[in-house]
Design a protein around this motif. Structure first.
Motif, mmCIF file in Angstrom:
data_model
loop_
_atom_site.group_PDB
_atom_site.id
_atom_site.type_symbol
_atom_site.label_atom_id
_atom_site.label_comp_id
_atom_site.label_asym_id
_atom_site.label_seq_id
_atom_site.Cartn_x
_atom_site.Cartn_y
_atom_site.Cartn_z
ATOM 1 N N ASP A 33 -6.897 -11.169 -3.686
ATOM 2 C CA ASP A 33 -7.748 -10.220 -4.419
ATOM 3 C C ASP A 33 -8.238 -9.111 -3.505
ATOM 4 O O ASP A 33 -8.340 -7.956 -3.903
ATOM 5 N N GLU A 34 -8.529 -9.493 -2.274
ATOM 6 C CA GLU A 34 -9.055 -8.515 -1.298
ATOM 7 C C GLU A 34 -7.948 -7.569 -0.816
ATOM 8 O O GLU A 34 -8.165 -6.370 -0.644
ATOM 9 N N HIS A 35 -6.709 -8.072 -0.605
ATOM 10 C CA HIS A 35 -5.667 -7.281 0.049
ATOM 11 C C HIS A 35 -4.718 -6.554 -0.905
ATOM 12 O O HIS A 35 -4.159 -5.526 -0.537
ATOM 13 N N TRP B 183 -1.345 -13.574 4.093
ATOM 14 C CA TRP B 183 -2.590 -13.823 3.365
ATOM 15 C C TRP B 183 -2.527 -15.148 2.602
ATOM 16 O O TRP B 183 -1.475 -15.554 2.111
ATOM 17 N N HIS C 59 0.825 -1.216 0.000
ATOM 18 C CA HIS C 59 0.000 0.000 0.000
ATOM 19 C C HIS C 59 0.858 1.266 0.000
ATOM 20 O O HIS C 59 0.358 2.359 -0.251
ATOM 21 N N GLU D 225 -6.388 -17.093 -1.652
ATOM 22 C CA GLU D 225 -7.773 -16.645 -1.856
ATOM 23 C C GLU D 225 -7.971 -15.207 -1.365
ATOM 24 O O GLU D 225 -8.863 -14.496 -1.852
ATOM 25 N N GLU D 226 -7.153 -14.789 -0.395
ATOM 26 C CA GLU D 226 -7.322 -13.437 0.180
ATOM 27 C C GLU D 226 -6.585 -12.351 -0.608
ATOM 28 O O GLU D 226 -6.739 -11.167 -0.332
ATOM 29 N N ARG E 9 -2.102 -5.448 -8.833
ATOM 30 C CA ARG E 9 -2.622 -6.619 -9.554
ATOM 31 C C ARG E 9 -2.538 -6.387 -11.067
ATOM 32 O O ARG E 9 -2.178 -7.281 -11.833
#
Length: 558
Positions: A521-523, A515, A495, A518-519, A529
């Motif tokens: 995409d969220e983080h 993470w 970030h 699967e996590e 990405r």
């Protein structure tokens, strides 16, 4: 003679040579020179012998002023003495520099050259400290790579012994002092025959001795002070010849080609850059790049800065030269220009050469200078309305002196792998990378380079490790901008930083995180990405904290 290869940084290279010629080391640590006295202290404690067959006596004082005084006193007592310093530390030694030079005592100051605290403190590298000492009467020898530190530190010690003139032997703080390279190292047995033992005996004979008392350090009046000040002239006039002699001895032993002023480039160059320190490697690769494109350019790498041997500079300069740009890594507010420019300008006038000379300032506080900057210098030099005084690598929106970096410059080094590691101060990333690059350098036939870029907080701040390795020598003293491999060891950085900027298409990105796949995409931020997809990267994740905890490493995830 066959020299062995070993992987080390510039500080260790300087310490290795200095230990051989030193009987007393008077020390007080200051960044980025501290590893030099640390090595000396460690080797002394282990009983390592210098070239005279003795163990170095290490004296740690409580300030730089104390170290300089001990250095001065030790030389007066007849012991070959060395000290190691940087920045304000060197400035605190100035009164003693004048005394040691005035009394013709053959000591050596090993300096990892660093910025001075002016409007703010900086622990990073430039030439402000050594330039503040240039009037002291110490000879000044500059190196531009870790290999040069190994080779030319010997020249500084040998010349000091023979001429009695003390030396400031300097190289760029952090950029050379902390850059790890695979280099060829001296065996003390090869250096020992080069020492003028008659000069050593004369130095010892001249030492203060309670059995034969003499008066020294007197005050003088106008009737004699001036005459005595001039009496040292012949020592300085002879010194360039002696430096040249020892450079030739090194060249014979090591197969090198060191000169007081090394010229590289087209024999019929019209445009030449003059510089010293680590930027010389950048200029050299840029000169090769431009000459392949049909330009006629060259550069001069200054090794002996004091005494400034005008005749050798003019001899090194091709007769075809029409324009010279001199690059200084220092700032002297209020001066007409910086010191190296003034010396080169004076030499050109003295030699009756009709050459245009312009002045550039670059690299303060380790600001990177890259080939695109040097192309901009040559473009500015050839332009009819080019700037006579300019700065590199910054955007000067106050006095508008800066040159814009040239576009589309690609200086390729074939067969080179480049990596970048994002870490957190004290998480072990830097230590692990030092180990990795030493394994590559010492246990394979590849050349290796490592440089660690971190902020002044050190422990707790962001660290960026820049590693290169390949089949050919690596002369790239600037940060990795187009890595094939990027690793990030702290998940919050996704970030905060543009982690994979410049990464090569199809490269590899490794992220340490807690993470699951699967996590992600969220983080992971959308921009990251998208970059991973566009660059077609091989993307891996690892939960190093979990593994470290399971095998008992605690917080050290290296």
């Amino acid at each position: 003679m066959s020299r062995k290869f070993k992987t080390m940084d510039g500080n260790q290279a300087a310490a290795h040579v200095s230990y051989g010629f030193t009987e007393v080391a008077a020390i007080y640590p200051i960044t980025p020179s501290s590893p030099m006295p640390e090595h000396i202290d460690e080797w002394s404690a282990a009983g390592r012998k210098n070239i005279f067959g003795n163990t170095v006596q290490v004296v740690e004082m409580q300030s730089e002023a104390g170290a300089a005084a001990a250095f001065h006193g030790s030389l007066q007592a007849g012991a070959l003495t060395t000290t190691f310093t940087s920045s304000q530390g060197l400035l605190l030694m100035l009164p003693n520099l004048y005394k040691v030079a005035g009394e013709l005592l053959p000591g050596v100051f090993q300096v990892a050259a660093r910025a001075l605290a002016a409007h703010a403190l900086s622990i990073f590298g430039d030439h402000q400290d050594v330039m503040a000492a240039r009037a002291s009467g110490c000879a000044m020898l500059a190196e531009s790579s870790v290999q040069e530190v190994m080779d030319l530190s010997a020249v500084a010690h040998l010349t000091a012994i023979k001429t009695r003139v003390p030396f400031i032997n300097f190289f760029d703080g952090f950029r050379t002092s902390h850059e790890i390279q695979k280099i060829e190292i001296w065996d003390y047995e090869d250096l020992k025959p080069l020492v003028d033992m008659d000069a050593v005996k004369a130095f010892r004979k001249n030492a203060l001795n309670p059995d034969a008392p003499v008066t020294r350090g007197t005050a003088e009046n106008p009737d004699v002070y001036f005459q005595h000040r001039e009496a040292s002239n012949k020592f300085y006039l002879e010194l360039p010849d002696v430096v040249e002699h020892y450079m030739n001895e090194v060249n014979k032993l090591a197969g090198t080609n060191y000169q007081l002023f090394n010229y590289h480039g087209a024999p019929d160059a019209t445009d030449v850059v003059v510089t010293m320190g680590s930027s010389a490697q950048v200029v050299q690769s840029t000169v090769d790049y431009l000459n392949k494109l049909g330009r006629k350019v060259g550069f001069i790498n200054v090794h002996l800065f004091r005494p400034f041997a005008t005749d050798r500079l003019l001899k090194a300069l091709p007769q075809t030269v029409e324009r010279i740009a001199v690059l200084d890594r220092t700032k002297e507010p209020g001066a007409l220009a910086e010191p190296l420019f003034l010396d080169v300008q004076a030499a050109v006038v003295d030699g009756g050469r009709n050459v245009k000379v312009i002045a550039g300032r670059y690299g303060l506080s380790s600001k990177d200078v890259i080939p695109a900057d040097i192309v901009a210098v040559f473009d500015n030099l050839a332009a009819e309305n080019g700037k006579k005084f300019f700065t590199l690598g910054i955007n000067d929106d106050v006095t508008f002196l800066s040159l814009d970096r040239a576009e589309g410059v690609e200086v390729e080094t074939p067969g080179l792998t480049e990596c970048k590691f994002w870490g957190f101060g004290s998480d072990g990333t830097v230590g692990a990378n030092k180990s990795a690059i030493k394994i590559i350098g010492d246990h394979t036939d590849m050349y290796a380079q490592a440089y660690f870029d971190y902020d002044s907080k050190k422990s707790g701040g962001v660290t960026m490790s820049h590693l290169r390795f390949g089949k050919n020598p690596i002369n790239l003293p600037y940060l990795v901008t187009e890595p094939q491999f990027v690793a990030c060891h702290r998940q919050s950085y996704v970030h905060e930083y543009d982690l994979i900027r410049g990464i090569k298409k199809g490269g590899t990105f490794l992220l340490n995180c807690t993470w699951s796949p699967e996590e992600l995409d969220e983080h992971l931020p959308a921009k990251l990405r998208r970059q991973i997809a566009e660059k077609e990267l091989n993307f891996y994740i690892i939960n190093a904290a979990k593994i470290a905890s399971e095998i008992g490493l605690g917080g050290r995830i290296n």
